[in-house]
Design a protein around this motif. Structure first.
Motif, PDB file in Angstrom:
ATOM      1  N   ALA A 175     -12.077 -15.862 -67.872  1.00 36.53           N
ATOM      2  CA  ALA A 175     -12.191 -14.423 -68.135  1.00 36.53           C
ATOM      3  C   ALA A 175     -11.079 -13.657 -67.443  1.00 36.53           C
ATOM      4  O   ALA A 175     -10.640 -14.008 -66.347  1.00 36.53           O
ATOM      5  N   LEU A 176     -10.639 -12.619 -68.095  1.00 35.31           N
ATOM      6  CA  LEU A 176      -9.627 -11.732 -67.531  1.00 35.31           C
ATOM      7  C   LEU A 176     -10.060 -10.297 -67.823  1.00 35.31           C
ATOM      8  O   LEU A 176      -9.709  -9.727 -68.845  1.00 35.31           O
ATOM      9  N   PRO A 177     -10.889  -9.743 -66.948  1.00 37.48           N
ATOM     10  CA  PRO A 177     -11.336  -8.366 -67.193  1.00 37.48           C
ATOM     11  C   PRO A 177     -10.388  -7.374 -66.515  1.00 37.48           C
ATOM     12  O   PRO A 177     -10.393  -7.219 -65.316  1.00 37.48           O
ATOM     13  N   ASN A 221     -15.268   0.758 -64.097  1.00 32.76           N
ATOM     14  CA  ASN A 221     -15.918  -0.345 -63.393  1.00 32.76           C
ATOM     15  C   ASN A 221     -15.895  -1.573 -64.271  1.00 32.76           C
ATOM     16  O   ASN A 221     -16.018  -1.457 -65.482  1.00 32.76           O
ATOM     17  N   HIS A 222     -15.727  -2.714 -63.672  1.00 32.63           N
ATOM     18  CA  HIS A 222     -16.067  -3.897 -64.441  1.00 32.63           C
ATOM     19  C   HIS A 222     -16.755  -4.908 -63.561  1.00 32.63           C
ATOM     20  O   HIS A 222     -16.566  -4.954 -62.351  1.00 32.63           O
ATOM     21  N   SER A 223     -17.580  -5.675 -64.194  1.00 33.86           N
ATOM     22  CA  SER A 223     -18.213  -6.727 -63.434  1.00 33.86           C
ATOM     23  C   SER A 223     -18.255  -7.953 -64.324  1.00 33.86           C
ATOM     24  O   SER A 223     -18.279  -7.848 -65.536  1.00 33.86           O
ATOM     25  N   ALA A 224     -18.204  -9.087 -63.700  1.00 32.77           N
ATOM     26  CA  ALA A 224     -18.258 -10.319 -64.460  1.00 32.77           C
ATOM     27  C   ALA A 224     -19.068 -11.304 -63.662  1.00 32.77           C
ATOM     28  O   ALA A 224     -19.065 -11.281 -62.439  1.00 32.77           O
ATOM     29  N   SER A 225     -19.770 -12.157 -64.341  1.00 34.22           N
ATOM     30  CA  SER A 225     -20.405 -13.247 -63.621  1.00 34.22           C
ATOM     31  C   SER A 225     -20.484 -14.463 -64.518  1.00 34.22           C
ATOM     32  O   SER A 225     -20.495 -14.356 -65.736  1.00 34.22           O
ATOM     33  N   SER A 226     -20.482 -15.597 -63.883  1.00 37.66           N
ATOM     34  CA  SER A 226     -20.617 -16.858 -64.602  1.00 37.66           C
ATOM     35  C   SER A 226     -21.490 -17.768 -63.780  1.00 37.66           C
ATOM     36  O   SER A 226     -21.574 -17.614 -62.570  1.00 37.66           O
TER      37      SER A 226
END
Lengths: 246, 466, 374
Positions: C300-302, C314-319
């Motif tokens: 991912a590349l947010p 805002n950004h959030s990512a989770s895996s």
């Protein structure tokens, strides 16, 4: 010397395009405790913010005087330095500056005098004891990670330390348990003298019980619809605002 | 730790320049002849000379980065890659030539050495001019010296580790570094030795149109621990200076290394630095990084977690003002089970400056039960600055916990109002909020550096806010 | 094999992070025969729908990279001119089968001022005609790989203009089979106070490449993108979402939820770009990938790009795998582990499925989801 402390004259205030205050008149003399009650959205907090000239609100008409001086267009910090204090409904969290350092700095700004660190710390300690505050909070970042109650107590602590002429408490009691409300009342009693004034904004009669209130104002839809003595607060507690609404 | 109170710092202590007075300055440009000449000047053993020549070949083959800031202002034909200052390396400040000694005096280095450091190295242009360490550490077998001495006296160790953590072909500026490297520090902490106060190396580039290519090699053996501080500054010139240093850290099993940097290069500096750490079993490397200076920076420290249970933390702040493009961030490779990484990055952009957070978190197939948590926050102080966040998250297995959070915005009006209601002016309120924003980083720094960082923030904010 | 680089990110990062673009290795057909299996329906009858629409030459600012094929070889060209003010449905369905294997489509949606619309665009393999052993419920569509192991190819572009004060919902549903290739571009422009909601379901294809570009041009332009994806086997899903905020008080919200099984790989590239002048714009990007196998991969590349001070981004990512506590809680209620995981994936997808008003469509998606998760 005149007894007049705060005088709000025919004040109209907007938030964005929305009219909130529609002609408020309110005079507070030294030595008095005033209360503003009113339903949600009636303009109570707007009144407090307008006194401190929060840039989010626009004064459309009227003015605010402190000891006869027009403060309507002064900057917030200038108003604070003239002796107006507001206890915030939702105090901001500021990481990286401790309660002690913040208050020392603010006190220096408000009094214009250098603050002696040891005396200051003693004073702080004394007030914290009175307010049942954990002395460790002195060295924590301002309001960061504080519980709702700790934040409100911290506002009262700031009031005591900065010792303003006029203290405005914007729903300081909301969300507090019985003990904490008592502590806040105690803080107000400790602060109060013949030379200063208090304006309490509240929903709640509890905070008023141990205080000697001079006037209660009811604010509905941006206007003060009635003013009375402390009994008015009890009546409202029992009956609500229905009869003041159109 | 002993606390020194620094007086208010003004920019002058970084910006004063000495006459470009050197013992030897190589002609500008980069050719095989120049590299051979540097090697000769430095009295390299053959193996090192061969590394340099091979690196030059690789440099010529590699292309410029196809991403990130525009580096077209950099013209290697205009850079002198080796400048030897006057005097020999000394172990007493008395023996350092007066003008150079005065420079480090003004930067406060000898004072800190007395009060709060276990050892100090000081580099001026291309050579280390001072190195010293407390007697008891020498007795415990700790080695702290300049890289040239290490090449001469500990060739077996250097051969084993030099350019192994950072391969020469990593990118073009690593190859350049390997071809012309000079100076830097070598630290060896033997098994089980724990240093409770830090070592510090300070790098000063005085000579205009030149480059600094110091090599830092740190080996912390099993169960040992070290805090290493790196400081850098340079006076401002109108032409481009280049810094392409290389830092290689080897952290043995159960060892701990904290690597702190305060970088305040002048605003004509291209700072293209490479830093990597290889981390062993249950070992930990922490990076603390403050980037304030330079015209362009490309700097992404990297932790390679090779040992099971290895940990890393990155805490970084960058502050870009006018004419600055700071492209910084962090890379981590989780290459073993139960590894963990924590990233906390902050940036502040003002007055047309650009901050970019660029990163990589890669969790490999074998890194079961690893954890990574990334947080980056950017603060914009005006509407003509730029702030970009470009994180790459590469998760190759399922038994992991990975989370990433980023936010961008300006100082909250509500917070300003709150502070102003306590009698604090708008300017002071903003400065207070910015310092608070930077606090999670400054609290990780030794107190002198935290004070210095706050002063830098105040300096940077002067005139910018109103 | 020939490699084509698709889905370029707006800003490059280090090349060896391998995310600046995707190397597309599926075969790109040079000859595109006719495509017949298309159904277009509208409930109101007031909107103007043109088939065989002769579109003007167009340029997209960002795209998948295969736009030229659409310009030259499109075999389905549709324009939808929205005039009605109800959320009654417009439905465009493309069904692949042995006779209709290659679709290159151009769909233009223009929502006129003050209109309201609810549009479905569906790409799927056709219902199989015979009941076979592996069909557990023959009344339902199946993932089809056993029934019809053909390789379909889809390259499409959906262009959307949401004029002032229009409210547009576009549901894009990809249920192609896992032998197929899917390339889809969505290019939107959102004007003053217009609202565009994109619901994207990406359940299909061996390689699925989606490029979604939103230009929030107008004041208070609003764009909500909800996507769910589900990768199985060795599927590759590449998403390149780019939103540029130009308008004051514009708002972009990107929410991407997905799960990967087996050896599936997902690349998500999400960019919110606050352009100078977009005062008080807000942008949020949330990306969550549930890995259901130790060989699945999430890249991912947010990105957040910002040239304006007065914004909130805002950004959030989770895996990672499904939360153990949640799994435990559900298992304690009598579910086996697999059902528990499925339940959690379903829970994740629910917010998007709730946004899909068509009940049949919702059921079809649920059914496909169950088939893929089994």
């Amino acid at each position: 010397m005149s007894k007049e402390l705060l005088n709000i004259k025919d004040l109209y205030v907007n938030a964005g395009d929305k009219e909130i205050l529609k002609g408020i008149n309110l005079k507070i003399n030294k030595g008095e405790i005033h209360v503003i009650m009113g339903p949600n959205g009636s303009g109570k907090s707007t009144t407090a913010n307008a006194i401190l000239n929060n840039p989010e609100y626009t004064k459309v008409q009227g003015k605010v005087e402190l000891e006869g001086k027009d403060i309507s267009n002064l900057k917030t910090d200038e108003i604070a330095r003239l002796g107006v204090f507001m206890s915030f409904q939702l105090p901001e969290e500021i990481p990286g500056i401790t309660v002690t350092n913040f208050l020392k700095y603010a006190k220096n700004k408000v009094t214009g005098k250098p603050v002696k660190i040891f005396e200051f710390k003693d004073e702080l300690k004394k007030y914290m004891d009175e307010l049942n505050m954990n002395p460790k909070n002195m060295d924590r970042s301002l309001n960061v990670g504080f519980s709702g109650g700790e934040k409100k107590k911290n506002e009262i602590l700031q009031m005591l330390v900065l010792n303003p002429k006029l203290a405005i408490l914007d729903e300081t009691d909301s969300g507090l348990d019985v003990d904490a409300i008592r502590t806040v009342s105690k803080g107000i009693e400790l602060f109060k003298n013949d030379e200063n004034g208090v304006l309490i904004i509240t929903h709640n009669n509890k905070i008023l019980r141990s205080l000697k209130v001079d006037y209660v104002h009811v604010l509905v839809d941006g206007k003060i619809v009635t003013t009375g003595s402390q009994e008015l607060a009890t009546i409202i507690e029992n009956e609500g605002y229905a009869k003041y609404k159109n | 730790m002993a606390k020194t109170q620094l007086e208010e710092i003004n920019r002058n202590i970084y910006d004063f320049k000495n006459k470009d007075d050197y013992d030897y300055k190589i002609k500008k440009g980069l050719t095989r002849e120049i590299v051979e000449e540097i090697s000769k000047q430095k009295n390299d053993p053959d193996w090192m000379r061969e590394i340099r020549l091979k690196a030059l070949e690789i440099y010529n083959q590699l292309e410029m980065p196809t991403w990130g800031p525009d580096l077209s202002e950099l013209n290697m034909d205009e850079i002198a890659t080796y400048v030897r200052p006057k005097g020999k390396m000394a172990s007493s400040w008395e023996d350092v030539p007066e003008e150079i000694r005065n420079t480090f005096d003004k930067l406060g280095i000898p004072d800190s050495e007395k009060t709060s450091l276990a050892g100090v190295g000081a580099q001026y242009d291309s050579e280390v001019v001072y190195h010293s360490m407390k007697e008891d550490l020498i007795k415990q077998g700790v080695i702290y010296t300049d890289m040239e001495t290490a090449v001469r006296e500990y060739p077996e160790i250097v051969k084993k580790y030099f350019m192994k953590c950072v391969p020469i072909n990593d990118h073009k500026f690593v190859a350049l570094h390997a071809a012309v490297w000079s100076g830097g520090s070598f630290v060896y902490v033997p098994k089980g030795v724990k240093l409770d106060i830090p070592l510090q190396s300070y790098f000063r580039l005085n000579s205009p149109e030149s480059g600094q290519f110091e090599h830092t090699l740190i080996i912390v053996e099993e169960g040992a621990s070290l805090h290493f501080i790196e400081g850098c500054s340079a006076p401002k010139y109108n032409k481009v200076n280049l810094h392409a240093g290389c830092v290689e850290l080897y952290v043995g099993d159960n060892a701990y290394l904290r690597y702190s940097t305060i970088e305040n290069w002048s605003k004509n500096m291209m700072n293209l630095n490479t830093k990597k750490a290889i981390v062993g079993k249950n070992a930990q490397v922490d990076w603390v990084s403050g980037s304030f200076g330079s015209h362009i920076s490309m700097l992404y420290p990297m932790s390679i977690l090779n040992g099971e249970g290895a940990k890393t933390e990155y805490t970084g702040i960058s502050f870009a003002g006018k004419d600055q493009n700071l492209d910084t961030g962090f890379k981590v490779i989780h290459n073993a089970p139960n590894t963990s990484s924590v990233v906390n990055s902050k940036s502040i952009s003002k007055n047309g400056g650009k901050c970019t957070y660029r990163s990589l978190v890669r969790i490999m197939e074998n890194a079961k039960n690893s954890k990574s948590s990334v947080s980056c926050e950017s603060l914009m102080l005006d509407d003509f600055s730029i702030s970009d966040t470009i994180p790459t998250n590469d998760i190759r297995t399922d038994e992991v916990e990975f989370s990433h959070e980023a936010s961008i915005g300006k100082i909250s009006e509500k917070t300003i109002f709150y502070l102003m209601s306590r009698g604090i002016s708008e300017e002071d309120a903003k400065a207070m909020i910015v310092r608070g924003f930077a606090y999670p980083i400054s609290k990780e720094l030794p107190v002198e550096y935290a004070v210095e960082m706050n002063n830098l923030i105040n300096l940077e904010l002067e005139g910018a806010i109103g | 094999m020939e490699k084509v680089k698709l889905n370029q990110t707006p800003v490059r990062t280090c090349r060896n992070f391998k995310i600046n673009n995707i190397d597309f290795t599926d075969k790109i057909p040079s000859r595109i025969p006719d495509f017949h299996n298309v159904k277009i329906a509208q409930e109101t009858g007031k909107d103007e729908i043109i088939t065989d629409y002769e579109f003007d030459n167009f340029e997209v600012k960002f795209g998948s990279g295969l736009e030229d094929q659409i310009k030259e070889q499109a075999n389905q060209k549709i324009k939808i001119d929205v005039k009605s003010k109800t959320d009654k449905e417009i439905k465009v369905e493309f069904d692949f089968d042995e006779e209709n294997l290659k679709l290159v489509d151009y769909i233009e949606i223009v929502a006129e001022e003050n209109t309201t619309s609810n549009i479905y665009i569906i790409y799927r393999n056709k219902l199989c005609n015979e009941v076979q052993d592996h069909c557990d419920d023959p009344s339902q569509r199946c993932s089809g790989v056993q029934c019809a192991p053909y390789k379909a190819y889809h390259n499409g572009l959906i262009r959307i203009v949401a004029n002032n004060n229009s409210k547009v919902v576009v549901n894009i549903i990809n249920l192609m089979n896992k032998e197929s290739s899917n390339i889809l571009g969505v290019d939107s422009k959102i004007e003053d106070s217009a609202k565009l909601k994109l619901n994207i379901v990406d359940f299909g294809a061996k390689t699925s490449v989606t490029n979604v570009y939103s230009n929030l041009a107008g004041k208070e332009a609003n764009n909500l993108i909800n996507s769910i994806y589900l990768g199985t086997d060795k599927e590759v899903i590449d998403m390149n979402y780019i939103a540029e905020c130009f308008g004051e008080k514009s708002n972009i919200n990107i929410d991407v939820q997905g799960a990967l099984k087996d050896e599936a790989v997902k690349h998500f590239k999400g960019t919110i770009d606050f352009k100078k002048g977009c005062k008080k714009a807000t942008g949020n990007e949330a990306e969550n990938c549930m890995l259901l196998s130790d060989k699945a991969k999430s890249l991912a590349l947010p990105m957040l790009l910002c040239s304006e001070e007065d914004v909130e981004g805002n950004h959030s990512a989770s895996s990672g795998k499904a939360d153990n506590k949640e799994i435990f809680y559900i298992m304690s209620r009598g579910f086996d582990k697999k059902s528990a995981e499925k339940l959690l994936v379903r829970a994740k997808f629910n917010s998007l499925l709730e946004g899909i008003s068509n009940q049949e469509m919702k059921q079809e998606i649920s059914y496909e989801m169950d088939q893929k998760l089994d």
